[in-house]
Write a protein that holds these residues in place. Structure first.
Motif, PDB file in Angstrom:
ATOM      1  N   HIS A 171     -58.928   5.922 -80.581  1.00 38.19           N
ATOM      2  CA  HIS A 171     -57.919   5.294 -81.446  1.00 38.19           C
ATOM      3  C   HIS A 171     -57.893   5.850 -82.878  1.00 38.19           C
ATOM      4  CE1 HIS A 171     -61.228   2.786 -82.926  1.00 38.19           C
ATOM      5  NE2 HIS A 171     -60.440   2.391 -83.894  1.00 38.19           N
ATOM      6  N   ASP A 172     -59.072   6.235 -83.408  1.00 39.10           N
ATOM      7  CA  ASP A 172     -59.120   6.744 -84.793  1.00 39.10           C
ATOM      8  C   ASP A 172     -59.289   8.255 -84.857  1.00 39.10           C
ATOM      9  OD1 ASP A 172     -58.641   4.626 -86.472  1.00 39.10           O
ATOM     10  OD2 ASP A 172     -60.743   4.064 -86.716  1.00 39.10           O
ATOM     11  N   LYS A 175     -58.325  10.491 -87.740  1.00 38.39           N
ATOM     12  CA  LYS A 175     -59.101  10.553 -88.989  1.00 38.39           C
ATOM     13  C   LYS A 175     -59.854  11.876 -89.121  1.00 38.39           C
ATOM     14  CE  LYS A 175     -59.684   5.687 -90.065  1.00 38.39           C
ATOM     15  NZ  LYS A 175     -60.607   4.546 -90.073  1.00 38.39           N
ATOM     16  N   HIS A 200     -53.286   8.498 -90.154  1.00 36.32           N
ATOM     17  CA  HIS A 200     -54.172   8.836 -89.025  1.00 36.32           C
ATOM     18  C   HIS A 200     -53.671   8.409 -87.643  1.00 36.32           C
ATOM     19  CE1 HIS A 200     -55.982   4.785 -89.557  1.00 36.32           C
ATOM     20  NE2 HIS A 200     -56.326   4.898 -88.300  1.00 36.32           N
ATOM     21  N   HIS A 225     -52.029   1.281 -83.221  1.00 37.65           N
ATOM     22  CA  HIS A 225     -53.155   0.356 -83.413  1.00 37.65           C
ATOM     23  C   HIS A 225     -53.233  -0.291 -84.800  1.00 37.65           C
ATOM     24  CE1 HIS A 225     -55.417   3.901 -84.985  1.00 37.65           C
ATOM     25  NE2 HIS A 225     -56.170   3.011 -85.604  1.00 37.65           N
ATOM     26  N   HIS A 226     -52.406   0.168 -85.750  1.00 34.93           N
ATOM     27  CA  HIS A 226     -52.352  -0.524 -87.058  1.00 34.93           C
ATOM     28  C   HIS A 226     -51.022  -1.261 -87.251  1.00 34.93           C
ATOM     29  CE1 HIS A 226     -56.152   0.541 -88.938  1.00 34.93           C
ATOM     30  NE2 HIS A 226     -56.025   1.745 -88.402  1.00 34.93           N
ATOM     31  N   ASP A 254     -60.359  -3.542 -83.006  1.00 37.81           N
ATOM     32  CA  ASP A 254     -60.542  -2.688 -84.191  1.00 37.81           C
ATOM     33  C   ASP A 254     -60.801  -3.538 -85.437  1.00 37.81           C
ATOM     34  OD1 ASP A 254     -60.311  -0.518 -85.996  1.00 37.81           O
ATOM     35  OD2 ASP A 254     -58.153  -0.793 -86.180  1.00 37.81           O
TER      36      ASP A 254
END
Ligand SMILES: [Fe+2]
Length: 365
Positions: A171-172, A175, A200, A225-226, A254
């Protein structure tokens, strides 16, 4: 750190680096070893999955092996460490401009979900105790565990659980394309820096778009996801049902893991405080409140064996978790015996003692 197939190793080769393969972090084959057939057999026996790791000493920093050793299940430990090493290796490779090795990600997801389906509470315990110090890598494993365990409790199919686990690990991943000095800045981010961080999810999505065989809903879970149910999230400002269910599962996991982890700009909060913050955010319609309730019911906020301190100053150990009240466990009070040891001294049911509450966690076993 490099993950390699044992079949790529041949008898007669001399190792340029040591090979670590049993996850006990004792070097099995040191640098300079000339490989024999016996070595290869030994590697295959220890690693039925058919691969091993070449690990540099700095790769081992940040893992609390002492805490990990308390988990009395080799399969669970192995799956946990495998996902950490694989996730870290994928992230670091991408940061260096190399492509994502999705095969390794699938392999680790298979291992992790297999253990999760049979030893879910042990896996949740490992996520809760924060075995790994480095937030980025600890976080990708923990989110995968929280999200896939949540999916399991929602009765998702085994394949759907694997997809959510994969999305959790990745998911990240975007980054890896953000400058480290911004990601690890200890103070408050400037508006400009925050705008860079907010890239990201899209950066991760773009990288995953290069992998043809990856399912679109895994990519979407990474991209979204954000996002927040009230439209306040990023990058697209989606609302409510516009956000995929997979993504909602990942974003709750998260948010919870971020709150309960130490960050470079703040310390962690206790599980019950994180639960309150999560519920508070849901009342502002950041998250679907019903999903958050189900998530909190599923995770082990205070795993059995956790040593805690109470507002009364007493020290205690969690011995039972009531099904509908995970924040009010039954405790075994511990008292000093005068010889530097703590001995059991009666039980306390927090469900009945409404004025007593947990103020800190000493350790988890
Ligand atoms: Fe993120």
């Amino acid at each position: 750190m490099k993950k390699i197939k044992i079949s790529e190793l041949k008898a007669g080769m001399t190792l340029n680096n040591s090979i670590q393969c049993d996850f006990s972090y004792k070097t099995l084959l040191p640098k300079g070893t000339k490989l024999t057939r016996l070595h290869l057999e030994k590697l295959k026996n220890i690693n039925p999955e058919g691969y091993c790791f070449i690990i540099e000493p700095e790769d081992l920093k940040g893992i609390s092996l002492e805490t990990l050793d308390k988990v009395n299940n080799e399969g669970v430990k192995r799956a946990f460490l495998d996902s950490y090493i694989t996730g870290k290796s994928i992230y670091q490779n991408l940061a260096c401009g190399n492509p994502i090795n999705i095969k390794f990600a699938y392999e680790t997801v298979d291992l992790l979900t297999e253990q999760l389906l049979s030893h879910c509470s042990l896996m949740l315990q490992l996520a809760a105790v924060k075995v790994i110090d480095e937030y980025s890598f600890s976080h990708m494993v923990n989110v995968a565990i929280y999200a896939s365990s949540f999916a399991r409790s929602l009765n998702y199919s085994p394949n759907a659980i694997k997809d959510i686990c994969l999305a959790g690990i990745l998911h990240d991943i975007g980054k890896a394309k953000i400058p480290q000095d911004i990601l690890q800045k200890p103070g408050k981010l400037t508006e400009e820096e925050f705008e860079i961080i907010k890239r990201h999810p899209k950066l991760g999505y773009d990288e995953l778009n290069k992998i043809q065989e990856l399912k679109e809903h895994v990519r979407q879970a990474v991209l979204q996801h954000h996002e927040r149910a009230n439209g306040s999230g990023y990058p697209l400002g989606l609302k409510g049902k516009e956000i995929s269910l997979y993504s909602q599962v990942i974003s709750i996991a998260d948010f919870y893991d971020a709150l309960t982890s130490d960050r470079c700009y703040r310390g962690r909060v206790l599980p019950h405080e994180a639960a309150e913050i999560l519920m508070g955010s849901s009342s502002l319609n950041d998250f679907d409140i019903e999903l958050v309730r189900l998530f909190l019911k599923n995770i082990t906020l205070y795993p059995i064996g956790t040593e805690v301190v109470l507002n009364t100053g007493q020290r205690a150990r969690v011995v039972h978790i009531p099904v509908d009240f995970p924040l009010r466990p039954t405790l075994q009070i511990m008292e000093p015996d005068g010889l530097d040891q703590w001995i059991p001294a009666g039980r306390l049911e927090l469900l009945k003692e409404t004025t007593v509450f947990i103020t800190s966690i000493i350790s988890c076993s």
